[in-house]
Design a protein around this motif. Structure first.
Motif, PDB file in Angstrom:
ATOM      1  N   TYR A  53       0.788  -1.119   0.015  1.00 52.06           N
ATOM      2  CA  TYR A  53       0.019   0.199   0.257  1.00 52.06           C
ATOM      3  C   TYR A  53       0.877   1.227   0.197  1.00 52.06           C
ATOM      4  O   TYR A  53       0.280   2.408  -0.270  1.00 52.06           O
ATOM      5  CB  TYR A  53      -0.934   0.073   1.467  1.00 52.06           C
ATOM      6  CG  TYR A  53      -1.902  -1.031   1.246  1.00 52.06           C
ATOM      7  CD1 TYR A  53      -3.209  -1.006   0.895  1.00 52.06           C
ATOM      8  CD2 TYR A  53      -1.454  -2.169   1.905  1.00 52.06           C
ATOM      9  CE1 TYR A  53      -4.166  -1.932   0.838  1.00 52.06           C
ATOM     10  CE2 TYR A  53      -2.578  -3.137   1.960  1.00 52.06           C
ATOM     11  CZ  TYR A  53      -3.829  -3.043   1.184  1.00 52.06           C
ATOM     12  OH  TYR A  53      -4.669  -4.138   1.303  1.00 52.06           O
ATOM     13  N   GLU A  54       2.156   1.251   0.229  1.00 53.87           N
ATOM     14  CA  GLU A  54       2.963   2.125   0.285  1.00 53.87           C
ATOM     15  C   GLU A  54       3.646   2.828  -0.928  1.00 53.87           C
ATOM     16  O   GLU A  54       3.226   1.869  -2.107  1.00 53.87           O
ATOM     17  CB  GLU A  54       4.355   1.749   1.233  1.00 53.87           C
ATOM     18  CG  GLU A  54       4.076   1.537   2.531  1.00 53.87           C
ATOM     19  CD  GLU A  54       3.335   2.800   3.475  1.00 53.87           C
ATOM     20  OE1 GLU A  54       4.005   3.905   3.280  1.00 53.87           O
ATOM     21  OE2 GLU A  54       2.126   2.739   3.740  1.00 53.87           O
ATOM     22  N   ASN A  83      10.366   2.434   0.201  1.00 63.78           N
ATOM     23  CA  ASN A  83       9.702   1.357   0.625  1.00 63.78           C
ATOM     24  C   ASN A  83      10.538   0.128   0.781  1.00 63.78           C
ATOM     25  O   ASN A  83      11.334  -0.282  -0.210  1.00 63.78           O
ATOM     26  CB  ASN A  83       8.581   1.285  -0.345  1.00 63.78           C
ATOM     27  CG  ASN A  83       7.686  -0.115  -0.184  1.00 63.78           C
ATOM     28  OD1 ASN A  83       7.891  -0.931   0.586  1.00 63.78           O
ATOM     29  ND2 ASN A  83       6.384  -0.033  -0.723  1.00 63.78           N
ATOM     30  N   ASP A  84      10.973  -0.102   2.052  1.00 63.78           N
ATOM     31  CA  ASP A  84      12.131  -1.282   2.273  1.00 63.78           C
ATOM     32  C   ASP A  84      11.466  -2.648   1.813  1.00 63.78           C
ATOM     33  O   ASP A  84      12.223  -3.781   1.812  1.00 63.78           O
ATOM     34  CB  ASP A  84      12.618  -1.488   3.718  1.00 63.78           C
ATOM     35  CG  ASP A  84      11.518  -1.747   4.505  1.00 63.78           C
ATOM     36  OD1 ASP A  84      10.445  -1.931   4.395  1.00 63.78           O
ATOM     37  OD2 ASP A  84      12.098  -1.915   5.763  1.00 63.78           O
ATOM     38  N   ASP A  99      -3.692  -0.936  -5.979  1.00 63.44           N
ATOM     39  CA  ASP A  99      -4.098   0.203  -6.586  1.00 63.44           C
ATOM     40  C   ASP A  99      -5.399   0.975  -5.919  1.00 63.44           C
ATOM     41  O   ASP A  99      -6.419   0.488  -6.154  1.00 63.44           O
ATOM     42  CB  ASP A  99      -4.370  -0.148  -8.084  1.00 63.44           C
ATOM     43  CG  ASP A  99      -4.900   1.310  -8.828  1.00 63.44           C
ATOM     44  OD1 ASP A  99      -4.799   2.306  -8.153  1.00 63.44           O
ATOM     45  OD2 ASP A  99      -5.183   1.318  -9.870  1.00 63.44           O
ATOM     46  N   LEU A 100      -5.105   1.916  -4.896  1.00 64.78           N
ATOM     47  CA  LEU A 100      -6.062   2.362  -4.218  1.00 64.78           C
ATOM     48  C   LEU A 100      -7.016   3.352  -4.844  1.00 64.78           C
ATOM     49  O   LEU A 100      -7.702   4.032  -4.388  1.00 64.78           O
ATOM     50  CB  LEU A 100      -5.519   3.153  -2.724  1.00 64.78           C
ATOM     51  CG  LEU A 100      -4.857   2.015  -1.733  1.00 64.78           C
ATOM     52  CD1 LEU A 100      -4.345   2.804  -0.678  1.00 64.78           C
ATOM     53  CD2 LEU A 100      -5.981   1.073  -1.399  1.00 64.78           C
ATOM     54  N   LEU A 139     -11.323  -0.746  -0.451  1.00 60.52           N
ATOM     55  CA  LEU A 139     -11.035  -0.420   0.958  1.00 60.52           C
ATOM     56  C   LEU A 139      -9.558  -0.505   1.137  1.00 60.52           C
ATOM     57  O   LEU A 139      -9.134  -1.420   0.553  1.00 60.52           O
ATOM     58  CB  LEU A 139     -11.813  -1.143   1.938  1.00 60.52           C
ATOM     59  CG  LEU A 139     -13.423  -1.622   1.665  1.00 60.52           C
ATOM     60  CD1 LEU A 139     -14.014  -2.281   2.935  1.00 60.52           C
ATOM     61  CD2 LEU A 139     -14.051   0.038   1.889  1.00 60.52           C
ATOM     62  N   GLY A 140      -9.097   0.343   2.120  1.00 62.78           N
ATOM     63  CA  GLY A 140      -7.782   0.275   2.297  1.00 62.78           C
ATOM     64  C   GLY A 140      -7.371  -0.761   3.511  1.00 62.78           C
ATOM     65  O   GLY A 140      -8.578  -1.474   3.835  1.00 62.78           O
ATOM     66  N   LEU A 141      -6.047  -0.725   3.986  1.00 61.65           N
ATOM     67  CA  LEU A 141      -5.745  -2.006   4.782  1.00 61.65           C
ATOM     68  C   LEU A 141      -6.620  -1.891   6.062  1.00 61.65           C
ATOM     69  O   LEU A 141      -7.042  -2.967   6.526  1.00 61.65           O
ATOM     70  CB  LEU A 141      -4.248  -2.074   5.038  1.00 61.65           C
ATOM     71  CG  LEU A 141      -3.616  -3.015   5.936  1.00 61.65           C
ATOM     72  CD1 LEU A 141      -2.071  -3.097   5.208  1.00 61.65           C
ATOM     73  CD2 LEU A 141      -3.820  -2.838   7.198  1.00 61.65           C
ATOM     74  N   ASP A 142      -6.621  -0.564   6.454  1.00 55.27           N
ATOM     75  CA  ASP A 142      -7.361  -0.573   7.990  1.00 55.27           C
ATOM     76  C   ASP A 142      -8.617  -0.818   8.067  1.00 55.27           C
ATOM     77  O   ASP A 142      -9.344  -1.378   8.989  1.00 55.27           O
ATOM     78  CB  ASP A 142      -7.078   0.945   8.468  1.00 55.27           C
ATOM     79  CG  ASP A 142      -5.402   0.947   8.908  1.00 55.27           C
ATOM     80  OD1 ASP A 142      -4.722  -0.054   9.081  1.00 55.27           O
ATOM     81  OD2 ASP A 142      -5.057   2.185   9.100  1.00 55.27           O
TER      82      ASP A 142
END
Length: 366
Positions: free
Chosen positions: A200-201, A207-208, A219-220, A226-229
């Motif tokens: 999501y980053e 981004n490690d 792809d948000l 819906l996002g992760l949270d």
């Protein structure tokens, strides 16, 4: 007489070949692509080869990778050599597809247990809950002993066959009668929500987890996603609203980056478990934190793989869980380019993760 032009051409070809060979063997670090980065540990430290798990293992997260009796027979031999007592096959299937998987794996007695999917056909019609329950009951009579893997990465539940349920999430009221039936039939529900946070980053130098995240990026910008949270919240809603149904969040509920949140859910809901499948690389970067997390939630975590059935795959999971090995790479297995470290879990904890917790669920819900 030797033709000097031929010698010159031959010499030029030889020089070009030598230069090409040099660049093939001696990499130009200034033009090295990130996807080709393959670090090797130079530390002269202990390397532990764990050929067989410390205790008989119940793999709570696998899929019907083997598609013939010969392949299944080979799988059983590998299970024997690695110490895998039983494998849960999350078929994600219903109807004729489930029946064929059940027929194939059912011949191997206690070595495999097959779980079904949910049939979302007509999920946007008033008849859906009743039809889904009927198919669930039919699969149960055929031998299904759990449901999974259900999956939602933001646009709705789409893992189960034959049709996806776009726009319907795990906490949708239409699923409540289905989960009530799962509780009645003692069928645990395995659910995958979201993906690891790195997906999501931003896909940039900060981004490690970029090397693996780029392949699985989310792809948000898609409408309605819906996002992760938000997805984790749908999971918590479903667990809370169906207290008699056992839910197993696979992959640590994709909260490797925020295990405190997962811990709060485990503390709050006695009907909630998490499997550790396919998130070994995401957790083996923080071994001391993970060791403490495993100790604290040793009664609620379940061993799983979700990565095929090669001996090397099983053994690297054992190495991470059982040993104190440090700074080793498994890029080909996991995709990440960061170093991994073992958790050195106590034997009492290992036994629960490998077997006791799964046995409690399976035996209770037979």
């Amino acid at each position: 007489m030797i033709n000097s032009k031929k010698i010159s051409v031959f010499s030029l070809i030889l020089i070009m070949y030598s230069v090409s060979a040099f660049f093939l063997t001696a990499q130009d670090v200034n033009n090295l692509l990130l996807r080709n980065y393959r670090p090797k540990s130079l530390y002269k430290i202990p390397v532990t080869q764990v050929q067989k798990a410390a205790f008989p293992v119940i793999d709570m997260h696998s899929h019907p990778y083997a598609r013939s009796e010969k392949e299944i027979s080979d799988w059983v031999k590998i299970m024997d050599s690695c110490g895998i007592q039983k494998t849960i096959i999350l078929s994600m299937a219903t109807g004729a597809e489930f029946d064929s998987i059940m027929e194939l794996y059912g011949k191997y007695g206690d070595r495999f247990e097959v779980w079904c999917g949910l049939d979302y056909t007509g999920y946007d019609t008033p008849d859906f809950p009743a039809s889904a329950v009927r198919e669930l009951e039919r699969c149960y009579k055929k031998g299904a002993r759990g449901v999974g893997e259900l999956g939602d990465k933001g646009l709705g539940l789409f893992y189960s066959h034959p049709v996806p349920a776009w726009g319907m999430h795990i906490d949708d009221p239409r699923l409540k009668p289905v989960f009530q039936k799962c509780a009645e039939l003692h069928m645990p529900v395995n659910i995958h929500v979201a993906d690891p946070v790195w997906m999501y980053e931003k896909m940039d130098s900060t981004n490690d987890g970029l090397m693996n995240a780029f392949e699985w990026k989310i792809d948000l910008s898609k409408p309605g996603i819906l996002g992760l949270d938000q997805l984790v919240q749908t999971l918590e809603n479903a667990v809370r609203e169906n207290p008699k149904t056992i839910f197993i969040a696979c992959h640590f509920a994709n909260l490797n980056h925020d295990l405190d949140r997962l811990g709060r859910m485990l503390d709050t809901y006695p009907n909630f478990y998490a499997d550790i499948s396919a998130r070994y690389a995401e957790s083996a970067t923080i071994p001391r934190y993970m060791q403490n997390f495993y100790k604290k939630y040793q009664n609620r975590l379940l061993y799983g793989t979700d990565m095929g059935f090669s001996p090397s795959m099983y053994r690297v999971t054992f190495r991470i869980l059982e040993t104190a090995d440090e700074h080793f790479y498994e890029i080909s297995q996991f995709g990440y380019h960061w170093a991994l470290h073992g958790f050195a879990l106590p034997r009492t904890v290992l036994k629960k993760i490998y077997n006791t917790n799964a046995t409690r669920i399976i035996e209770k819900y037979k």
